[in-house]
Structure formats: structure tokens, C-alpha cells
Design a protein around this motif. Structure first.
Motif, PDB file in Angstrom:
ATOM      1  N   UNK A  24       0.838  -1.196   0.000  1.00 37.78           N
ATOM      2  CA  UNK A  24       0.000   0.000   0.000  1.00 37.78           C
ATOM      3  C   UNK A  24       0.875   1.249   0.000  1.00 37.78           C
ATOM      4  N   UNK A  25       0.470   2.240  -0.731  1.00 38.38           N
ATOM      5  CA  UNK A  25       1.240   3.478  -0.766  1.00 38.38           C
ATOM      6  C   UNK A  25       0.670   4.543   0.159  1.00 38.38           C
ATOM      7  N   UNK A  26      -0.437   4.257   0.834  1.00 36.76           N
ATOM      8  CA  UNK A  26      -1.064   5.227   1.730  1.00 36.76           C
ATOM      9  C   UNK A  26      -0.298   5.322   3.040  1.00 36.76           C
ATOM     10  N   UNK A  27      -0.266   6.520   3.601  1.00 41.33           N
ATOM     11  CA  UNK A  27       0.386   6.743   4.889  1.00 41.33           C
ATOM     12  C   UNK A  27      -0.487   6.209   6.020  1.00 41.33           C
ATOM     13  N   UNK A  28       0.147   5.661   7.054  1.00 38.50           N
ATOM     14  CA  UNK A  28      -0.562   5.161   8.226  1.00 38.50           C
ATOM     15  C   UNK A  28      -0.366   6.171   9.348  1.00 38.50           C
ATOM     16  N   UNK A  29      -1.450   6.590   9.966  1.00 38.76           N
ATOM     17  CA  UNK A  29      -1.372   7.564  11.054  1.00 38.76           C
ATOM     18  C   UNK A  29      -0.955   6.871  12.341  1.00 38.76           C
ATOM     19  N   UNK A  30      -0.008   7.479  13.058  1.00 36.75           N
ATOM     20  CA  UNK A  30       0.481   6.925  14.319  1.00 36.75           C
ATOM     21  C   UNK A  30      -0.462   7.337  15.438  1.00 36.75           C
ATOM     22  N   UNK A  31      -1.040   6.355  16.110  1.00 34.50           N
ATOM     23  CA  UNK A  31      -1.971   6.632  17.205  1.00 34.50           C
ATOM     24  C   UNK A  31      -1.411   6.185  18.547  1.00 34.50           C
ATOM     25  N   UNK A  32      -0.111   5.959  18.614  1.00 35.40           N
ATOM     26  CA  UNK A  32       0.470   5.436  19.847  1.00 35.40           C
ATOM     27  C   UNK A  32       0.520   6.458  20.974  1.00 35.40           C
ATOM     28  N   UNK A  33       0.454   7.737  20.653  1.00 29.59           N
ATOM     29  CA  UNK A  33       0.551   8.778  21.682  1.00 29.59           C
ATOM     30  C   UNK A  33      -0.772   9.499  21.914  1.00 29.59           C
ATOM     31  N   UNK A  34      -1.880   8.941  21.439  1.00 29.24           N
ATOM     32  CA  UNK A  34      -3.181   9.600  21.605  1.00 29.24           C
ATOM     33  C   UNK A  34      -3.580   9.748  23.064  1.00 29.24           C
ATOM     34  N   UNK A  35      -3.253   8.762  23.891  1.00 31.31           N
ATOM     35  CA  UNK A  35      -3.609   8.818  25.316  1.00 31.31           C
ATOM     36  C   UNK A  35      -2.869   9.978  25.989  1.00 31.31           C
ATOM     37  N   UNK A  36      -1.589  10.151  25.648  1.00 32.56           N
ATOM     38  CA  UNK A  36      -0.820  11.249  26.239  1.00 32.56           C
ATOM     39  C   UNK A  36      -1.352  12.604  25.801  1.00 32.56           C
ATOM     40  N   UNK A  37      -1.731  12.716  24.540  1.00 34.45           N
ATOM     41  CA  UNK A  37      -2.274  13.991  24.042  1.00 34.45           C
ATOM     42  C   UNK A  37      -3.598  14.297  24.731  1.00 34.45           C
ATOM     43  N   UNK A  38      -4.475  13.293  24.842  1.00 32.73           N
ATOM     44  CA  UNK A  38      -5.771  13.522  25.501  1.00 32.73           C
ATOM     45  C   UNK A  38      -5.590  13.893  26.959  1.00 32.73           C
ATOM     46  N   UNK A  39      -4.704  13.178  27.664  1.00 30.80           N
ATOM     47  CA  UNK A  39      -4.447  13.481  29.078  1.00 30.80           C
ATOM     48  C   UNK A  39      -3.899  14.892  29.238  1.00 30.80           C
ATOM     49  N   UNK A  40      -2.951  15.266  28.398  1.00 27.53           N
ATOM     50  CA  UNK A  40      -2.379  16.604  28.476  1.00 27.53           C
ATOM     51  C   UNK A  40      -3.407  17.689  28.221  1.00 27.53           C
ATOM     52  N   UNK A  41      -4.246  17.483  27.205  1.00 23.00           N
ATOM     53  CA  UNK A  41      -5.284  18.482  26.907  1.00 23.00           C
ATOM     54  C   UNK A  41      -6.294  18.599  28.037  1.00 23.00           C
ATOM     55  N   UNK A  42      -6.683  17.476  28.632  1.00 17.89           N
ATOM     56  CA  UNK A  42      -7.639  17.506  29.743  1.00 17.89           C
ATOM     57  C   UNK A  42      -7.025  18.214  30.955  1.00 17.89           C
ATOM     58  N   UNK A  43      -5.766  17.904  31.264  1.00 21.13           N
ATOM     59  CA  UNK A  43      -5.112  18.557  32.404  1.00 21.13           C
ATOM     60  C   UNK A  43      -4.981  20.070  32.199  1.00 21.13           C
ATOM     61  N   UNK A  44      -4.664  20.479  30.984  1.00 21.42           N
ATOM     62  CA  UNK A  44      -4.540  21.919  30.737  1.00 21.42           C
ATOM     63  C   UNK A  44      -5.888  22.629  30.839  1.00 21.42           C
ATOM     64  N   UNK A  45      -6.947  21.999  30.347  1.00 18.93           N
ATOM     65  CA  UNK A  45      -8.275  22.627  30.456  1.00 18.93           C
ATOM     66  C   UNK A  45      -8.736  22.687  31.904  1.00 18.93           C
ATOM     67  N   UNK A  46      -8.483  21.629  32.667  1.00 21.75           N
ATOM     68  CA  UNK A  46      -8.847  21.639  34.094  1.00 21.75           C
ATOM     69  C   UNK A  46      -8.065  22.724  34.832  1.00 21.75           C
ATOM     70  N   UNK A  47      -6.777  22.844  34.524  1.00 18.88           N
ATOM     71  CA  UNK A  47      -5.967  23.853  35.228  1.00 18.88           C
ATOM     72  C   UNK A  47      -6.428  25.268  34.896  1.00 18.88           C
TER      73      UNK A  47
END
Length: 119
Positions: A24-47
Motif C-alpha cells: 500500500x502506498x497510503x500513509x498510516x497515522x500513528x496513534x500510539x501517543x493519543x492517550x498522552x495527548x488527551x491526558x495533556x489536553x484535559x489537564x490543561x483545560x482543568x488547570x
């Protein structure tokens, strides 16, 4: 055992080559760090919400007493009332430092996710 396998964060494949499939020539999106991004965004909004709350708390607590009333309590016989007022005056500083710490933790989580995301 079934609960662990059903969690989304335990379903990552660690050694997959992203974007280098031979079929396949299509790019695969990396989802390995989605949990860290979600946690960081939630912590910043709470703060940020907590910072607004601490600011409102400071404004509400300091409206009732003037410096003259604080001086009367300081030099009067009401030591317990004076100490309680000083605590109420100083406690938002500790709360503010806690919210800054949440903001720092959230931004570190988002930064780490950006650094370790495979391209």
C-alpha cells in the motif's frame, strides 16, 4: 484478563513500520501517543478552569475586609480570628501553585507525545 485486552490503550503495535508497507502506498497515522495527548489536553483545560476559580475566590475573599480591619484584629485580642483571616488570605496562593503544576504536567504530556510520535 479480558478487561485489559478490551482497553484501547493496550492495543498498540509497537514495532510496525509506519508509511513503509510494500503493498500500500497510503500513509498510516500513528496513534500510539493519543492517550498522552488527551491526558495533556484535559489537564490543561482543568488547570485553566481552576485558575479562573482561584481568581474568583481571591476577589470574593478580599472584598469583605480592609487593611484597617486587619490591623485592628492583629493588634486586638482576637488572635484566632486574625489567624483565620490570614489563612483565608494566603490559601489561594497555594491553590494557584497547584493549578500551575497541573498546567505544567499537561503541557509536558502533550510535548512528550509530540516528541515520541513516529512519523
Amino acid at each position: 484478563h479480558a478487561v485489559i485486552q478490551s482497553c484501547r490503550c493496550f492495543k498498540r503495535s509497537r514495532y510496525r513500520n509506519l508509511g513503509q508497507e510494500e503493498d500500500d502506498t497510503a500513509e498510516v497515522e500513528d496513534k500510539s501517543q493519543n492517550v498522552n495527548v488527551m491526558l495533556g489536553n484535559v489537564l490543561m483545560k482543568i488547570s485553566l478552569a481552576c485558575m479562573i476559580g482561584v481568581t474568583v475566590l481571591c476577589v470574593v475573599r478580599t472584598q469583605g475586609f480592609t487593611e484597617e480591619e486587619m490591623d485592628k484584629l492583629a493588634f486586638g485580642t482576637m488572635d484566632e480570628d486574625y489567624e483565620w483571616l490570614r489563612f483565608k488570605e494566603d490559601s489561594p496562593l497555594v491553590l494557584y501553585l497547584g493549578t500551575v503544576e497541573l498546567l505544567i504536567c499537561g503541557s509536558c504530556a502533550v510535548t512528550a507525545a509530540a516528541m515520541y510520535q513516529r512519523n
